[in-house]
Design an enzyme around this catalytic site. Structure first.
Site: not given
Ligand code: C6P
Length: 594
Positions: A140, A217, A220, A243, A383
């Site tokens: 991401h 990370d 997910q 999430k 992203c």
């Molecule tokens: N992905 C998606 O629709 P934040 O925005 O900080 O809560 O998470 C960022 C982020 C970091 N790593 C991974 C693997 C992610 O999937 C995400 C967020 C969302 O896939 C929003 S772009």
């Protein structure tokens, strides 16, 4: 055979079934009872953010209703209660991810902030010119850009582990890319765009054998897999509350104390200090050293309630249920002619991504048509632009699952998508015989004025749209306008003519009408039907009009009057905004030059 006439996949092991009652789970999520565009909401955008059970909503509102106060500051009762709840949330998280102690659990705004914290306070002090940070091709942007920023500053660089056509990394590639220059490995546990579950434990073992720390990370992963940071032995682990059924604006950085102790604070302010004098400030102990300012107290409390809920429901049963959804969706979607799955790894969690190749249909159009049927799915690059480039697609449509999704919902998705593709195929076959293709022998045609002024053209369109009752009718009308767009010759599909900021590929070619005093005209095209329709609306009001009138036209008011501002998402409106900006600046330049 099931309702779709497809082979039924075997039902899951009876042992797990009784412990997981999806209907009972659904009752806990109030938002799922609503309708969207007159259809029951079918929420498949859980990887972007999951819905919240009422226990989370209640925990947050109870805090605000009964003991709202700042933490770590007051001696009064409410402040003590808030502090207790906030710190109890930390304990809850520590247990949930198997951290050794509370010093290792730092509250952040989310996964993104947690990664930035490590990039800023850890990597920045260790990277030197020529060093490398190893990431994978499926990261991401949040796990790419923070490292890029710090690498740029230090003269270091990103090294990228490639992925296979299935969307998997190969351990031999990781092994090959680890070197004495590698100062950190940062990889995702589960890919948000593909669903691939990475072999993070193996990667950590390989990196540690060379003394290289690893950040995982887990944005997910935490909602879908049991995570034990001690068992993984990762150096840093990050995730976001929203999430995992918790509130937005709260997340977690887990870090090994041996790193955290040596890292300077990320931000300065209240709570992160031990003493402040103008000559010198000393910092608070872990984890507070990294929690400057008033934290998101309600968020932490809500996150703890979310983890309680997940535990009570049973993470293993949830994971098994979601695996069934992914298997079933994979089976049904891959049976639809023209649909191609992106990401077919052997181990996947909760995500099915796809494109429609035949006939080509942009993910933007697929997403908007699904929305008309009440189905919420994410479209675009998710992203993960480098990943999309790797697969040679501008974006995908992504269905991402949570504990409350059902097999019937998977069937509805497949049936709706099947209809969308079939309808598109039928329209494409008709469109082949339309006269809108370019004729090399004729001069290129530009749209002339639709009325005597932009305002009059706009008024006519508003009148037409006023007759339409709902968004569905307006949407179809816009698509029909797009089908009549005059063709844009290939020579105008150049990078300078590309309009960025749109979720689809858009080219704009503008000119002053030859022989005219100040008439503006333009051709444009997009790979998305909805954007072609919006281009047609813009042509209707602008093309063939005097530049000064075009520059002065109130386009925001026009789209408001059409009722499009409520139904086009921000992403699409930004795209629309980018197109309008281009027209207006061209018109303004023409006015200046005339
Ligand atoms: N992905 C998606 O629709 P934040 O925005 O900080 O809560 O998470 C960022 C982020 C970091 N790593 C991974 C693997 C992610 O999937 C995400 C967020 C969302 O896939 C929003 S772009």
């Amino acid at each position: 055979m099931n309702a779709l006439g497809l082979q039924e996949i075997p039902k899951q092991a009876a042992a797990i079934r009784p412990s997981f009652d999806v209907q009972r789970v659904r009752d806990d999520f109030p938002i799922l009872r609503q309708q969207v565009h007159g259809k029951p909401l079918l929420y498949l955008d859980n990887a972007a953010t999951s819905q919240k059970p009422h226990t989370v909503i209640d925990a947050v509102s109870n805090y605000y209703e009964t003991y709202n106060a700042n933490v770590h500051r007051g001696v009064h009762r409410l402040s003590e209660m808030a502090t207790e709840a906030y710190e109890a949330a930390r304990v809850r998280i520590q247990k949930f991810i198997g951290a050794h102690c509370l010093r290792e659990v730092i509250f952040t705004r989310g996964a993104t902030e947690a990664i930035n914290l490590v990039a800023h306070s850890y990597a920045r002090n260790r990277l030197q010119a020529g060093d490398e940070v190893l990431v994978t091709w499926m990261e991401h942007h949040s796990n790419i850009v923070p490292w890029q920023l710090v690498c740029q500053e230090k003269g270091a660089r990103l090294q990228v582990v490639p992925i296979t056509d299935e969307g998997e990394i190969r351990l031999e590639d990781v092994e090959r890319q680890l070197s004495p220059r590698t100062k950190l490995v940062a990889l995702t546990h589960v890919s948000n765009a593909l669903g691939t579950i990475n072999p993070v434990k193996d990667v950590i073992g390989m990196a540690h054998a060379r003394g290289i720390p690893v950040l995982v990370d887990g944005a997910q992963a935490v909602p879908h897999l049991r995570v034990d940071v001690q068992e993984l032995d990762c150096d840093f682990y990050v995730f976001s509350g929203h999430k995992v059924y918790g509130p937005t604006g709260i997340g977690v950085l887990y870090g090994k104390p041996k790193h955290l102790e040596l890292m300077p604070p990320y931000q300065g302010g209240g709570d992160m200090i031990s003493s402040v004098r103008f000559e010198k400030t000393t910092y608070n102990e872990l984890p507070y050293k990294f929690e400057a300012g008033t934290p998101h107290i309600a968020g932490a409390i809500g996150l703890a309630a979310a983890l309680d809920y997940l535990d009570k429901t049973g993470l293993d049963a949830v994971a098994e249920h979601e695996r069934r959804m992914v298997r079933y969706a994979t089976q049904l979607l891959s049976e639809i002619r023209g649909v191609r799955l992106i990401g077919t790894a052997a181990h996947k969690a909760a995500v099915v991504s796809f494109v429609v190749d035949d006939p080509p249909l942009s993910s933007l159009d697929v997403g908007m048509r699904l929305d008309l049927e009440g189905i919420a799915a994410r479209t675009g690059h998710h992203c993960c632009m480098p990943l999309m480039e790797r697969f040679g697609v501008p974006g995908t449509t992504r269905a991402s699952f949570a504990m409350y999704n059902t097999e019937e919902e998977v069937e509805t998705l497949a049936r709706t998508l099947g209809n969308i593709v079939a309808e598109r195929r039928a329209r494409t076959q008709v469109a082949i015989s339309t006269p809108l293709a370019l004729d090399a022998k004729k001069p290129i045609a530009y749209p002339g004025p639709a009325a005597s002024s932009p305002q009059e053209a706009a008024d006519e369109l508003v009148e037409l749209f006023d007759y339409m009752e709902d968004w569905n009718d307006k949407y179809r009308q816009i698509i029909e306008f797009g089908e009549k767009l005059l063709p844009l010759p290939d020579e105008y599909r150049t990078e300078p003519n590309r309009v960025h900021g749109c979720q689809s590929t858009v080219y704009f070619h503008m000119r002053k009408k030859p022989g005219s005093r100040n008439t503006l005209e333009f051709l444009a095209d997009s790979d998305a039907d909805i954007v072609r329709g919006l281009i047609a609306l813009l042509q209707n009001v602008y093309s063939g009009q005097p530049a000064d009138q075009a520059a002065a036209f109130d386009v925001d008011g026009f789209f408001r009057r059409l009722g499009l501002d409520q139904n086009l998402s921000m992403g699409r409106r930004n795209g629309l905004g980018a197109m309008v900006k281009r027209i207006r600046s061209f018109a303004a330049d023409m006015v200046k030059q005339s």
